[in-house]
Design a protein around this motif. Structure first.
Motif, PDB file in Angstrom:
ATOM      1  N   LEU A  79       0.833  -1.204   0.000  1.00  0.00           N
ATOM      2  CA  LEU A  79       0.000   0.000   0.000  1.00  0.00           C
ATOM      3  C   LEU A  79       0.868   1.255   0.000  1.00  0.00           C
ATOM      4  CD1 LEU A  79      -2.900  -0.984   2.417  1.00  0.00           C
ATOM      5  CD2 LEU A  79      -3.048  -0.568  -0.023  1.00  0.00           C
ATOM      6  N   ALA A  80       1.552   1.466  -1.099  1.00  0.00           N
ATOM      7  CA  ALA A  80       2.358   2.662  -1.286  1.00  0.00           C
ATOM      8  C   ALA A  80       1.994   3.232  -2.649  1.00  0.00           C
ATOM      9  CB  ALA A  80       3.845   2.340  -1.218  1.00  0.00           C
ATOM     10  N   VAL A  81       1.575   4.485  -2.674  1.00  0.00           N
ATOM     11  CA  VAL A  81       1.040   5.076  -3.891  1.00  0.00           C
ATOM     12  C   VAL A  81       1.746   6.395  -4.180  1.00  0.00           C
ATOM     13  CG1 VAL A  81      -1.049   5.833  -5.086  1.00  0.00           C
ATOM     14  CG2 VAL A  81      -1.210   4.063  -3.328  1.00  0.00           C
ATOM     15  N   THR A  82       2.112   6.598  -5.444  1.00  0.00           N
ATOM     16  CA  THR A  82       2.689   7.863  -5.885  1.00  0.00           C
ATOM     17  C   THR A  82       1.593   8.684  -6.558  1.00  0.00           C
ATOM     18  OG1 THR A  82       4.876   6.899  -6.209  1.00  0.00           O
ATOM     19  CG2 THR A  82       4.411   8.971  -7.337  1.00  0.00           C
ATOM     20  N   VAL A  83       1.439   9.928  -6.130  1.00  0.00           N
ATOM     21  CA  VAL A  83       0.454  10.830  -6.710  1.00  0.00           C
ATOM     22  C   VAL A  83       1.172  11.743  -7.697  1.00  0.00           C
ATOM     23  CG1 VAL A  83      -1.332  12.562  -6.250  1.00  0.00           C
ATOM     24  CG2 VAL A  83      -0.852  10.779  -4.552  1.00  0.00           C
ATOM     25  N   ILE A  84       0.753  11.693  -8.956  1.00  0.00           N
ATOM     26  CA  ILE A  84       1.305  12.584  -9.970  1.00  0.00           C
ATOM     27  C   ILE A  84       0.241  13.626 -10.274  1.00  0.00           C
ATOM     28  CG2 ILE A  84       2.211  12.812 -12.305  1.00  0.00           C
ATOM     29  CD1 ILE A  84       3.206   9.980 -12.165  1.00  0.00           C
TER      30      ILE A  84
END
Length: 308
Positions: free
Chosen positions: A260-265
Motif C-alpha cells: 500500500l504505497a502510492v505515488t500521486v502525480i
C-alpha cells in the motif's frame, strides 16, 4: 542554451508548452487556458501558430487530448504494456506550416471485459520513470482520475474514475449544490479550518458502506439540518467522492493494493487531497515532483530520435 525540442501538453481545458535544450533544461515556457474545446472552429494549426509559432523551428512533440478523435490529429491507442520506447514507436507525424508535429498515442487497457483508455497520463508516467522513479501504484488525479500499475518500468494496467467530472456536474447541475454559495469561475477559494474539517468529514463518509449516490445525498441533508455550513458543501462532497474512489480502488484491485504505497502525480490542492485520502485508507502516499509531463515528452522524443 540551444533550443532542441518543443514539448506540448495540450488537454481538454489547458495548454502547456516548453522550449527545451538537449538536456531538457527549459529555455522558455507557456501556459494558457486554451484547451482543445476552446479552439474556435477546431483551428488547431492557427492556435499553435499564435501560441508558440514564434519559437525556433525545432522538432515538436505533443501529448494529451490534442491527439484524440476530438483533437488535431488522432494518434491511435496502443495496447499494454507500454513504455517510452513503445510510445515513441507509435508517434504520429503531421506537417503543418513548415513544421512537423509528433503526436503521442494514448494507452488502451481494461478490466472485467470493459475497455479503458488514457491520453496524456501515459506521458507523465514516462516522465516519472525517466526521472528515476520506481515501479508501483500511481494515481493521477483530474477530471478523470487514472490509477496505474507500473511493473518493470512499463505501464501494465490502469483504471479510470470520473470523480472530478462527477463532482463538477453534481455541484453545478444537481440539487446537492443548490445550497452552496455561487462562485465566479476562477475565483480563489479561501482555505479555512471549517472547509478542511468538512473535507475530512467527507472522506469518512466516502469510506462508509452503502451505495455512493445514497451517501452523496448527505451533502444536502447535512446542510438542511444545520450540521454543515453552506460554504463547506463543496469540500464535504469532494471528500466524499474522493474517499469513495480511493477506498474502492485500493480494495478492488488486489494487484494494486500490495504494497500500500502510492505515488500521486498531480498539481496543487487536488494532489494533496488524494494524498490525504490515501493516508486515511491506510496507504502511504508521496507526491511526485512537478514537471512530469515535460520530462515524459523529452523521454519519448529522445527515444524517437527527435533529440540526441
Amino acid at each position: 542554451m540551444t533550443a532542441r525540442l518543443i514539448g506540448i501538453d495540450w488537454g481538454t481545458s489547458s495548454f502547456r508548452a516548453w522550449l527545451m535544450d538537449g538536456t531538457g533544461a527549459v529555455i522558455d515556457s507557456l501556459a494558457a487556458p486554451c484547451g482543445i474545446l476552446s479552439v474556435e472552429g477546431g483551428d488547431f494549426e492557427g492556435a499553435f501558430a499564435r501560441l508558440v509559432g514564434h519559437w525556433p523551428a525545432v522538432p515538436v512533440i505533443a501529448s494529451g487530448m490534442i491527439a484524440s478523435r476530438n483533437g488535431w490529429v488522432e494518434a491511435p491507442y496502443l495496447p499494454l504494456p507500454l513504455d517510452a520506447a513503445a510510445l515513441a514507436a507509435g508517434l504520429v507525424a503531421h506537417r503543418a506550416g513548415g513544421r512537423v508535429i509528433h503526436f503521442v498515442p494514448g494507452a488502451l487497457g481494461g478490466s472485467g471485459g470493459l475497455p479503458d483508455v488514457m491520453r496524456g497520463e501515459e506521458t507523465e508516467i514516462a516522465g516519472h520513470l525517466a526521472a528515476g522513479g520506481a515501479d508501483g501504484l500511481f494515481v493521477l488525479p483530474g477530471t478523470h482520475s487514472k490509477w496505474a500499475q507500473i511493473e518493470g518500468a512499463r505501464l501494465t494496467a490502469f483504471r479510470t474514475a470520473m470523480t472530478g467530472e462527477a463532482y463538477a456536474l453534481l455541484m453545478a447541475h444537481s440539487i446537492l449544490g443548490r445550497l452552496a454559495p455561487a462562485r465566479t469561475p476562477g475565483e480563489p477559494e479561501e482555505a479555512t479550518a471549517g472547509r478542511a474539517a468538512a473535507f475530512a468529514r467527507g472522506l469518512a463518509a466516502g469510506r462508509a458502506e452503502g451505495a455512493l449516490l445514497a451517501r452523496a445525498f448527505s451533502a444536502r441533508t447535512l446542510a438542511l439540518t444545520g450540521r454543515l455550513a453552506a460554504d463547506e458543501i463543496g469540500d464535504y462532497l469532494s471528500g466524499l467522492l474522493i474517499g469513495d474512489e480511493v477506498a474502492a480502488m485500493l480494495a478492488g484491485m488486489p494487484a494494486f493494493a500490495a504494497p500500500l504505497a502510492v505515488t500521486v502525480i498531480g498539481r496543487g490542492d487536488l494532489a494533496a487531497r488524494y494524498a490525504a485520502a490515501l493516508g486515511e485508507c491506510g496507504a502511504s502516499a508521496r507526491i511526485a515532483p512537478p514537471g512530469m509531463a515535460r520530462e515524459g515528452l523529452r523521454a519519448i522524443g529522445k527515444q524517437a530520435g527527435l533529440i540526441p
